[in-house]
Scaffold this active site. Structure first.
Site, mmCIF file in Angstrom:
data_model
loop_
_atom_site.group_PDB
_atom_site.id
_atom_site.type_symbol
_atom_site.label_atom_id
_atom_site.label_comp_id
_atom_site.label_asym_id
_atom_site.label_seq_id
_atom_site.Cartn_x
_atom_site.Cartn_y
_atom_site.Cartn_z
ATOM 1 N N SER A 41 38.557 36.683 22.572
ATOM 2 C CA SER A 41 38.281 37.160 23.922
ATOM 3 C C SER A 41 39.127 38.386 24.258
ATOM 4 C CB SER A 41 38.504 36.006 24.892
ATOM 5 O OG SER A 41 37.720 36.215 26.020
ATOM 6 N N HIS A 77 31.984 29.922 24.960
ATOM 7 C CA HIS A 77 33.153 30.778 24.805
ATOM 8 C C HIS A 77 34.378 29.920 24.477
ATOM 9 C CE1 HIS A 77 35.230 34.579 25.562
ATOM 10 N NE2 HIS A 77 36.139 33.918 26.252
HETATM 11 C C1 GTR Z 1 37.003 36.924 30.991
HETATM 12 C C2 GTR Z 1 36.795 38.383 30.813
HETATM 13 C C3 GTR Z 1 36.402 38.682 29.397
HETATM 14 C C4 GTR Z 1 37.224 37.913 28.386
HETATM 15 C C5 GTR Z 1 37.735 36.568 28.873
HETATM 16 C C6 GTR Z 1 38.929 35.971 28.142
HETATM 17 O O1 GTR Z 1 37.235 36.548 32.273
HETATM 18 O O2 GTR Z 1 35.784 38.794 31.691
HETATM 19 O O3 GTR Z 1 36.426 40.064 29.167
HETATM 20 O O4 GTR Z 1 38.251 38.683 27.897
HETATM 21 O O5 GTR Z 1 38.097 36.602 30.196
HETATM 22 O O6 GTR Z 1 39.840 36.655 27.715
HETATM 23 O O7 GTR Z 1 38.932 34.761 28.052
#
Ligand code: GTR
Length: 420
Positions: A258, A401
């Site tokens: 991420s 995610h």
């Molecule tokens: C989210 C963000 C992403 C990603 C994520 C993370 O909120 O929008 O770009 O980086 O966080 O790092 O878990």
């Protein structure tokens, strides 16, 4: 417990690429609707050889990314030293040796990195996965000697109260960096808390950001931003790892998830000591295009509003018009050429723009072809659950995610091809 103090290198100041002419303000940049051609210089010159790529276009792209997006690539510290805080040769069910190393650079007030290293017993020097973690090394193992961060930590991580980490968190996120699974496969792994180097908040003068003097002419808007500091921290981890006899310095892969996937891609692009680069679900600002056509994906506007500190101040204005960007994220992948890069994704994580990420690989391919790889990327994205292990590799799984032991299987499968 063995305690040692070793100087791991005296490093020269790095040369920061300075373009011959100052780069234009956003309103003077041409509008480019599609992904800019990776092999065409800003002045229109076409690059056709590896030599011109390495001497002209690659430095130009690095300078552009520094100036408009991530901020200046900081100089290397003159001296990096390391101290082993503990070592347990019978850790991980006896399969691995676990160590934590304090890495120091610069004047005493500079932050330190605490690198947790797991090495497979009897299989060294080992290839090593390297990268930052989100909430502290102690979340990844129940081992009682592992240090608990003293820096600011986001409250959402286990055991954190009022932004202070605690022993309550020990081992609670062991699935994200599954140390034992990795050493059982014959790989080493090295990770540190990203907030060691730069805590993930914008308004406090702390971490490496606090060490930067105010430039005499005032802020330029290209000051080193958080993602660049995290990437720089990965490089400092490498400064130590290349001196460690249990690690094979020629077989290092940088990994991150991420926001730390954005970091992994940037760290790989700016340091070719990483033989393999694996940004996991990195999305916008990482492997995902800024010129996104996926309505469900995070946009530059959105990311620079929510997380302005991840990027330099100049990047924010591109949120209103990404066609003004003189690059897209395929150019960051291309800087890694000819080293293998793997973009890993999940179907339900459209926010990270899995389809757009495959487009970035396709658009990066011409740079890889300069090195003689005729088919550096698959003709189309592979089926869900199937790894494309081309030099510009790609993987998408079902689910959300997250960074899971199954994802690590894929990184290691890619490693089995490219790190052997
Ligand atoms: C989210 C963000 C992403 C990603 C994520 C993370 O909120 O929008 O770009 O980086 O966080 O790092 O878990």
């Amino acid at each position: 417990m063995r305690l040692s103090l070793a100087c791991v290198g005296v490093l020269a100041m790095s040369v920061v690429a300075t373009p011959a002419e100052p780069l234009p303000q956003l309103d003077k940049l041409p509008s480019i609707a599609e992904f800019p051609d990776v092999l065409t210089m800003r002045d229109g010159t076409k690059i056709t050889t590896k030599k011109d790529w390495e001497e002209k276009r690659r430095p130009e792209l690095k300078a552009l990314f520094e100036h408009y997006m991530y901020g200046q690539f900081p100089a290397k510290p003159e001296k990096v030293t390391a101290k082993v805080l503990f070592e347990d040769a019978k850790a991980l069910d006896g399969k691995g040796t676990l160590r934590e190393v304090e890495i120091t650079f610069g004047p005493p007030e500079y932050p330190k990195i605490y690198l947790l290293i797991a090495v497979p017993n009897g299989k060294t020097p080992a290839a090593c996965f390297v990268g930052p973690n989100f909430g502290g090394n102690h979340l990844l193992t129940t081992h009682e000697k592992v240090r608990i961060p003293t820096e600011w930590v986001p409250d959402r991580y286990p055991g954190v109260v009022k932004n202070k980490a605690s022993a309550e968190g020990r081992g609670k996120q062991a699935d994200t960096w599954p140390l034992q699974q990795i050493v059982e496969k014959g790989y080493a792994v090295a990770t540190f808390y990203c907030g060691d180097i730069q805590p993930d908040r914008s308004n406090v003068k702390e971490g490496m950001r606090a060490t930067m003097p105010l430039p005499p002419g005032g802020l330029s808007g290209s000051e080193t931003a958080t993602v660049m500091w995290w990437a720089w921290g990965c490089h400092r981890a490498v400064d130590f790892l290349v001196t460690d006899k249990s690690i094979d310095a020629n077989r290092l892969a940088v990994v991150g998830h991420s926001r730390l996937g954005k970091t992994a891609l940037l760290a790989g692009a700016f340091d070719d000591r990483f033989a393999v680069v694996i940004p996991h679900q990195s999305g916008c600002g990482g492997a995902g295009p800024s010129r996104s056509k996926n309505a469900k994906a995070e946009t530059v506007k959105r990311i620079t509003t929510s997380f302005p500190h991840w990027f330099c101040a100049k990047f924010t204005a591109f949120g209103d018009d990404t066609t003004k960007l003189p690059f897209d994220q395929h150019c960051l992948a291309a800087i890694c050429a000819p080293r293998p890069v793997l973009f890993t994704n999940a179907e339900e994580d459209q926010w990270a723009n899995p389809g757009g990420q495959f487009d970035m690989l396709t658009a990066a391919a011409p740079a890889y072809k300069l090195y003689g790889d005729e088919k550096p990327v698959a003709a189309k994205a592979p089926e869900t659950g199937t790894l494309s292990d081309a030099r510009l590799g790609y993987f998408i799984r079902t689910g959300k995610h997250s960074m899971t032991p199954d994802d690590w299987k894929v990184y290691m499968q890619f490693g089995d091809k490219w790190l052997k």
